[in-house]
Design an enzyme around this catalytic site. Sequence first.
Site, PDB file in Angstrom:
ATOM      1  N   SER A  33      11.138 -28.142  -9.710  1.00 23.30           N
ATOM      2  CA  SER A  33       9.964 -28.348 -10.554  1.00 23.30           C
ATOM      3  C   SER A  33      10.407 -28.320 -12.013  1.00 23.30           C
ATOM      4  O   SER A  33      11.578 -28.070 -12.305  1.00 23.30           O
ATOM      5  CB  SER A  33       8.940 -27.241 -10.302  1.00 23.30           C
ATOM      6  OG  SER A  33       9.431 -26.040 -10.857  1.00 23.30           O
ATOM      7  N   LYS A  34       9.438 -28.548 -12.888  1.00 20.52           N
ATOM      8  CA  LYS A  34       9.714 -28.572 -14.331  1.00 20.52           C
ATOM      9  C   LYS A  34      10.447 -27.318 -14.791  1.00 20.52           C
ATOM     10  O   LYS A  34      11.211 -27.348 -15.746  1.00 20.52           O
ATOM     11  CB  LYS A  34       8.398 -28.680 -15.090  1.00 20.52           C
ATOM     12  CG  LYS A  34       7.951 -30.103 -15.244  1.00 20.52           C
ATOM     13  CD  LYS A  34       6.853 -30.189 -16.290  1.00 20.52           C
ATOM     14  CE  LYS A  34       6.028 -31.447 -16.075  1.00 20.52           C
ATOM     15  NZ  LYS A  34       4.602 -31.195 -16.077  1.00 20.52           N
ATOM     16  N   ARG A  35      10.150 -26.231 -14.098  1.00 18.48           N
ATOM     17  CA  ARG A  35      10.787 -24.958 -14.399  1.00 18.48           C
ATOM     18  C   ARG A  35      12.317 -25.076 -14.416  1.00 18.48           C
ATOM     19  O   ARG A  35      13.007 -24.343 -15.100  1.00 18.48           O
ATOM     20  CB  ARG A  35      10.397 -23.984 -13.281  1.00 18.48           C
ATOM     21  CG  ARG A  35       9.899 -22.666 -13.677  1.00 18.48           C
ATOM     22  CD  ARG A  35       9.273 -21.891 -12.523  1.00 18.48           C
ATOM     23  NE  ARG A  35       9.607 -22.300 -11.168  1.00 18.48           N
ATOM     24  CZ  ARG A  35      10.685 -21.895 -10.490  1.00 18.48           C
ATOM     25  NH1 ARG A  35      11.535 -21.091 -11.060  1.00 18.48           N
ATOM     26  NH2 ARG A  35      10.875 -22.298  -9.257  1.00 18.48           N
ATOM     27  N   GLY A  77      14.032 -27.452 -15.527  1.00 15.79           N
ATOM     28  CA  GLY A  77      14.541 -28.315 -16.601  1.00 15.79           C
ATOM     29  C   GLY A  77      14.156 -29.761 -16.333  1.00 15.79           C
ATOM     30  O   GLY A  77      13.065 -30.026 -15.850  1.00 15.79           O
TER      31      GLY A  77
END
Length: 503
Positions: free
Chosen positions: A255-257, A259
């Site tokens: 996920s965006k977490r 990067g």
Amino acid sequence: MATENKPRVRFAPSPTGHLHVGNARTALFNWLFARQSGGTYILRIEDTDLERSEAQYETQLIADLKWLGLNWDEGPDAGGKFGPYRQSDRMELYHDYAKRLLREGKAYLCFCSAEELEAERKKALAAQLPPNYSGKCRAIDPAEAQKRRAAGERAAIRLHIPEHPIKFHDMVHGPVEFSNEVVSDPIIVRSSGMPVYNYVVVIDDAEMKITHVIRGDDHLSNTPKQVALYEALGWPVPEFAHLSTILGPDRERLSKRHGATSVANFRDMGVMPEALVNYMALLGWAPSGGTREEFTPQELVKEFSLERVTPSPAVFDMQKLYWLNRHYVAHRLTTAPQATIELALTFFTKAGYTPDHLDPKGLTWLQSVVTLLAPGVDKLEDLPARAAMIFKYDATAAKTSPDNAEVMGLEKTAAVIASFAKKVQSESGEITAERFKAIVNEVKAETGAKGKELFHPIRIVITGSHSGPEFDKLIPIIEQGAALGLPARVLSVKERTEAFNRG
Ligand code: GLU
């Protein structure tokens, strides 16, 4: 070419956000499968979620897919005989089929309110039962139900799930079976009149003659509902291939977490599309025999096979993507130097190293900087930092960097630096690569230092680091850059040596 019996596959994104690698890999596997089988690749925009769908995401999605080189044969922009290819343009069709299902008794009207359903769900959960719909409205006489709706009562349409297990074949997971009890009668059209994904996807896949549904395994649990619809409509069920989840290095869903995860992120970082395509192909697929990992898109079309796609999750390894990117940057620099250099220069401009417009001499020089440094960076975005050795020489940092401590402490380092500085001092004008080599040889003769103990201290004086590009290539670039008088002032070899000895 006859395409009658050839596979027809589709990529069916929802334009609710940026195209991320998970979906892009789905697009890629569909494309590879179509291209290698001589089949048809279709792009269908699934925008029935009106609240979350945005036209700008569709535009961006199309641009991202094109950038990746995953061209389609039928789609909203390309047309085709099974269009329209945007679900919001197909509403009438969905309503027609819903009427047919109601008429044939395969679906029924459901008058339960959201509150009633929620209460039912809570009760089931409290009794540790699956939170299924009770099937209450199934018992309402259809003629009575129609009357109630005609009189203004709001009703959703539910599919009548048959009383037998639902089975289908998955090319990745093998035979799959779901008990009809876990499926319960799903809503196919909401009381607002909006048809739901599980319903429209079947209508579209059947109408568009899709033979293989290749998508993420987050849809595996939706598939029995869809299979039940194919059966209700008397349509052949396609083959399915559900692709594994992509995980981050911590083994949590990517996920965006973690990067950069969207195709646009990677493009903006200066990752080459063929590197991303190559890397995404390896997420869940491996070629038969051997451990080869570098494949151009054309090679992938030849080698890829859905049979070799694994059901286990794939872990996204950024370092491997960078490794492939370095390979493709170097390749592009030889096959399409001009375009690659122009792309690389945009990163210099962003970093403020160059004015927007360079004179031809400055441009030629900068091109040589890119050619020298680009093969050594993970992504083009790193070029300006890498070029700091040329643009931002810092004598104090060179001397005090912990990275250089070992070399600075070597027995012969001080003598090498002193001898080198003396010789450079007496030079006049630009130092050529040959002249530089001669100087280094003189230092070698004078100090008895050789190899690492000779080159590393000199490298630190010139670049600030004991490792870097070959002197033969670097020295002319530094000297020419110094002569150009760019906005980001490039110090000459002599100026660097003086600065190093000054502090
Ligand atoms: N619109 C769905 C998604 O983006 C597509 C699912 C499918 O391929 O059936 O997840």
